[in-house]
Design a protein around this motif. Structure first.
Motif, short mmCIF file in Angstrom:
data_model
loop_
_atom_site.label_atom_id
_atom_site.label_comp_id
_atom_site.label_asym_id
_atom_site.label_seq_id
_atom_site.Cartn_x
_atom_site.Cartn_y
_atom_site.Cartn_z
N VAL A 278 31.24 54.64 36.70
CA VAL A 278 31.84 54.63 38.04
C VAL A 278 31.22 53.49 38.83
CG1 VAL A 278 32.22 55.95 40.16
CG2 VAL A 278 32.17 57.13 37.94
N ASP A 279 32.06 52.64 39.40
CA ASP A 279 31.59 51.45 40.11
C ASP A 279 32.32 51.36 41.45
OD1 ASP A 279 30.33 48.44 39.66
OD2 ASP A 279 32.19 48.40 40.81
N VAL A 280 31.56 51.10 42.52
CA VAL A 280 32.13 50.87 43.85
C VAL A 280 31.78 49.45 44.25
CG1 VAL A 280 32.23 51.60 46.25
CG2 VAL A 280 31.87 53.30 44.44
N SER A 281 32.80 48.62 44.49
CA SER A 281 32.58 47.21 44.76
C SER A 281 32.96 46.84 46.18
CB SER A 281 33.39 46.35 43.78
OG SER A 281 34.79 46.55 43.99
N ASP A 282 32.39 45.71 46.62
CA ASP A 282 32.75 45.12 47.91
C ASP A 282 33.78 44.03 47.62
OD1 ASP A 282 32.99 43.97 50.38
OD2 ASP A 282 30.90 43.33 50.54
N GLU A 283 35.04 44.26 48.03
CA GLU A 283 36.13 43.34 47.70
C GLU A 283 36.55 42.54 48.93
OE1 GLU A 283 37.41 42.78 44.74
OE2 GLU A 283 36.10 44.28 43.79
N PRO A 284 36.60 41.24 48.83
CA PRO A 284 37.09 40.44 49.95
C PRO A 284 38.61 40.54 50.07
CG PRO A 284 36.65 39.04 48.06
CD PRO A 284 36.18 40.42 47.69
N VAL A 285 39.09 40.30 51.25
CA VAL A 285 40.53 40.35 51.48
C VAL A 285 41.10 38.97 51.13
CG1 VAL A 285 42.35 40.92 53.13
CG2 VAL A 285 40.12 42.01 53.33
N ASP A 286 41.24 38.71 49.82
CA ASP A 286 41.69 37.40 49.37
C ASP A 286 42.93 37.47 48.50
OD1 ASP A 286 40.65 38.60 47.16
OD2 ASP A 286 39.12 37.09 46.74
N GLY A 287 43.48 38.66 48.31
CA GLY A 287 44.69 38.79 47.49
C GLY A 287 44.45 38.80 46.00
N ASP A 288 43.20 38.70 45.57
CA ASP A 288 42.87 38.71 44.14
C ASP A 288 42.61 40.14 43.69
OD1 ASP A 288 41.96 38.36 41.59
OD2 ASP A 288 40.42 36.89 42.09
N PRO A 289 43.42 40.69 42.76
CA PRO A 289 43.27 42.10 42.38
C PRO A 289 42.11 42.35 41.43
CG PRO A 289 45.04 41.11 41.13
CD PRO A 289 44.58 40.05 42.09
N THR A 290 41.47 41.32 40.92
CA THR A 290 40.38 41.53 39.96
C THR A 290 39.09 41.89 40.68
OG1 THR A 290 39.81 39.17 39.97
CG2 THR A 290 41.45 39.92 38.35
N HIS A 291 38.15 42.40 39.91
CA HIS A 291 36.84 42.80 40.45
C HIS A 291 36.12 41.59 41.04
CE1 HIS A 291 32.85 44.57 40.75
NE2 HIS A 291 33.34 45.76 40.34
#
Length: 303
Positions: A278-291
């Motif tokens: 289980v992984d919780v990541s910090d995702e930027p709002v850049d439109g890239d769906p990858t991790h």
């Protein structure tokens, strides 16, 4: 033109005769006449014979007994008719006063004496009648029939402006009783607690101090869900929850985690043993769906 007060309209709806100026006002004021008609409907409804209230389902008491952890001897429903746990028969409707308390009053004969020939105490009768007419909240009947009579509201008219809390108290009591019945029914229909299939302790990764936990639950209908909880964490974008393969080269995104707790329904064909991390990541709002490669917490599910 000033309208009639609410107290005046209420007393008129209860049966008090209007004063000449009040009658004249009602004849010329459609608003007050409509208010009086509406109050009259309420009064008639209140005086109608109430429908019997059904006893709660015995399962309600069973649920309450289990929730409170009461003694086994209290398991019988106290409201059930003919409850073997009680020695007292239900009181007859309308029973009250000394006769209901166990002392019977001797019926009077046609000459005003008791059945045993002794005269009844007239002063005691007069005192009882006077008490019935003067006790607060008791309306004196003037037709002598005991029902359907005219209520003497002269005393009430002199006290206009005094709040009427009794109706509000009765309504509140009805709401409480209804709420308890609904609460019991809801508890009986509540979905059983899910079965925990696997759990994980989520440890912080570099740059973060937040910790968390995750568990896979199976609900009564067979669906599985992942419940994730974390400490608050400062993120630049948004938090996204993933299930990773042990080599972290394959992963499945479960969705955005809003707040510090989230529940995700797992697809039927998702093998958690193949993706146990289980992984919780910090995702930027850049439109890239990858991790993003920026993980906040991570842990491995174990049964």
């Amino acid at each position: 033109m000033a309208h009639l007060s609410e107290e005046t309209l209420a007393l008129l709806a209860l049966g008090e005769s209007p004063e000449p100026e009040e009658r004249a006002h009602l004849d010329g004021c459609g608003h007050c006449a409509a208010e009086l008609a509406a109050l009259g409907h309420v009064v008639r409804a209140g005086r109608a014979e109430p429908a019997p209230v059904p006893a709660p389902d015995p399962r309600v008491w069973t649920a309450v007994h289990a929730e409170l952890g009461l003694a086994p001897e209290l398991a019988a429903d106290p409201l059930a008719a003919g409850d073997p746990g009680t020695d007292r028969a239900p009181s007859a409707p309308g029973a009250s006063g000394p006769a209901a308390a166990g002392t019977s009053a001797a019926p009077s004969g046609p000459d005003g004496t008791g059945r045993d020939g002794t005269e009844q105490d007239g002063a005691e009768q007069d005192g009882a009648e006077q008490d019935a007419g003067q006790r607060p909240g008791t309306a004196a009947r003037v037709d002598g029939a005991g029902s359907g009579g005219v209520v003497d509201l002269a005393a009430r008219r002199a006290r206009r402006g005094v709040p009427w809390p009794l109706a509000a108290a009765a309504a509140a009591a009805a709401l409480v009783v209804g709420g308890v019945s609904v609460w019991g029914a809801q508890r009986l229909d509540r979905e059983p607690d899910p079965t925990v299939l696997a759990t994980a302790e989520l440890e912080p990764l570099a740059g973060y101090t937040a910790r968390g936990s995750a568990e896979v639950d199976e609900r009564a209908d067979g669906t599985r869900q992942l419940v994730v909880r974390t400490d608050p964490a400062d993120v630049d974008g948004f938090k996204e929850v993933w299930l990773l393969a042990p080599d972290a080269q394959r992963m499945v995104s479960l969705g955005v985690m809003a707040g510090d707790e989230a529940v995700f329904v797992l697809p039927e064909n998702l093998d958690v043993e193949r993706f146990p991390v289980v992984d919780v990541s910090d995702e930027p709002v850049d439109g890239d769906p990858t991790h993003s490669g920026d993980s906040i917490v991570r842990g491995v599910l174990a049964t």
